[in-house]
Scaffold this active site. Sequence first.
Site, short mmCIF file in Angstrom:
data_model
loop_
_atom_site.label_atom_id
_atom_site.label_comp_id
_atom_site.label_asym_id
_atom_site.label_seq_id
_atom_site.Cartn_x
_atom_site.Cartn_y
_atom_site.Cartn_z
N GLU A 1 46.16 3.14 -66.54
CA GLU A 1 46.47 4.52 -66.13
C GLU A 1 45.23 5.18 -65.55
O GLU A 1 44.24 5.38 -66.24
CB GLU A 1 46.97 5.32 -67.34
CG GLU A 1 47.19 6.80 -67.00
CD GLU A 1 47.42 7.68 -68.23
OE1 GLU A 1 47.81 7.16 -69.30
OE2 GLU A 1 47.19 8.90 -68.11
N ARG B 1 42.35 13.24 -62.12
CA ARG B 1 41.48 14.34 -62.51
C ARG B 1 40.20 14.37 -61.71
O ARG B 1 39.37 15.25 -61.93
CB ARG B 1 41.06 14.18 -63.98
CG ARG B 1 42.20 14.35 -64.90
CD ARG B 1 41.68 14.40 -66.30
NE ARG B 1 42.77 14.07 -67.17
CZ ARG B 1 42.64 13.78 -68.44
NH1 ARG B 1 41.46 13.79 -69.00
NH2 ARG B 1 43.70 13.50 -69.15
N THR C 1 48.08 12.20 -65.61
CA THR C 1 47.85 13.62 -65.34
C THR C 1 48.72 14.12 -64.18
O THR C 1 48.29 14.93 -63.37
CB THR C 1 46.35 13.93 -65.06
OG1 THR C 1 45.53 13.08 -65.87
CG2 THR C 1 46.01 15.36 -65.43
N LYS D 1 55.40 9.72 -74.09
CA LYS D 1 54.00 9.73 -74.54
C LYS D 1 53.87 10.83 -75.59
O LYS D 1 54.33 11.96 -75.36
CB LYS D 1 53.12 10.02 -73.33
CG LYS D 1 51.69 10.43 -73.63
CD LYS D 1 50.94 10.67 -72.32
CE LYS D 1 49.65 11.42 -72.54
NZ LYS D 1 48.84 11.54 -71.33
C1 3PG Z 1 43.18 12.09 -72.01
O1 3PG Z 1 43.58 13.20 -72.22
O2 3PG Z 1 42.21 11.84 -71.28
C2 3PG Z 1 43.89 10.97 -72.64
O3 3PG Z 1 44.85 11.43 -73.50
C3 3PG Z 1 42.94 10.03 -73.31
O4 3PG Z 1 42.41 10.62 -74.40
P1 3PG Z 1 41.18 9.94 -75.16
O5 3PG Z 1 39.98 10.13 -74.27
O6 3PG Z 1 41.08 10.72 -76.44
O7 3PG Z 1 41.53 8.49 -75.38
#
Ligand code: 3PG
Length: 213
Positions: free
Chosen positions: A47, A51, A74, A134
Amino acid sequence: MTPQIASEKNRALCLMAPVVPVLVLDDAGQAAGLARALVAGGLPALEVTLRTPAALDAIREMASVPGGVVGAGTLLTPKDVEMAKAAGAQFGVSPGATDVLLDACEANDLPLLPGAATSSEAMRLLERGYTVQKFFPAEANGGVPALKAIGAPIPQVSFCPTGGVSLKNAPDYLGLSNTLCVGGSWVAPKDMIAAGDWAGITALAAEAAKLQR
Ligand code: 3PG
């Protein structure tokens, strides 16, 4: 694509490996190396979060790496969905879900793993046909006890908990009957990506790929 077909595709995706790496890339030039390192370690479903300005180019680069299945995370708007699909994303992930976003994913044939944080959100998505969701943000939202509790009245929904998941707490999530896999960024730390430490990332991926579920 119907929500039912999207859910079946994402169920298969989540069963490919116990962990879906959540990736933040600042430089698309590192994307192919990173994808190869994660696939080599046994984590094929990737994934890439939308961002950073490099995210769409990173998806384009990763889409040609053999053995990998690259998706976009995202996703917030229909525009995100269209751009992700055009870049070669094979699945989408969102922190929550709106009708506008669900409509866009269904219209663009992008199987969405939609985020839910509460029973009502999970029920609403289930009503629309999404049986794979999720659980986000997993740790901040009550973690393993919360997800277990949601699973008692709503066993029809399976989850990929994401957000605060680590090598240490992943086994507890993976032991739940309503958890297919977990998502997490710990397998691709920012400093290791920046250093191009692909061997180190393959080692982290291999450790994660061995997690039992
Ligand atoms: C995020 O918001 O970047 C993902 O949910 C991953 O979260 P993490 O960095 O806590 O694994």
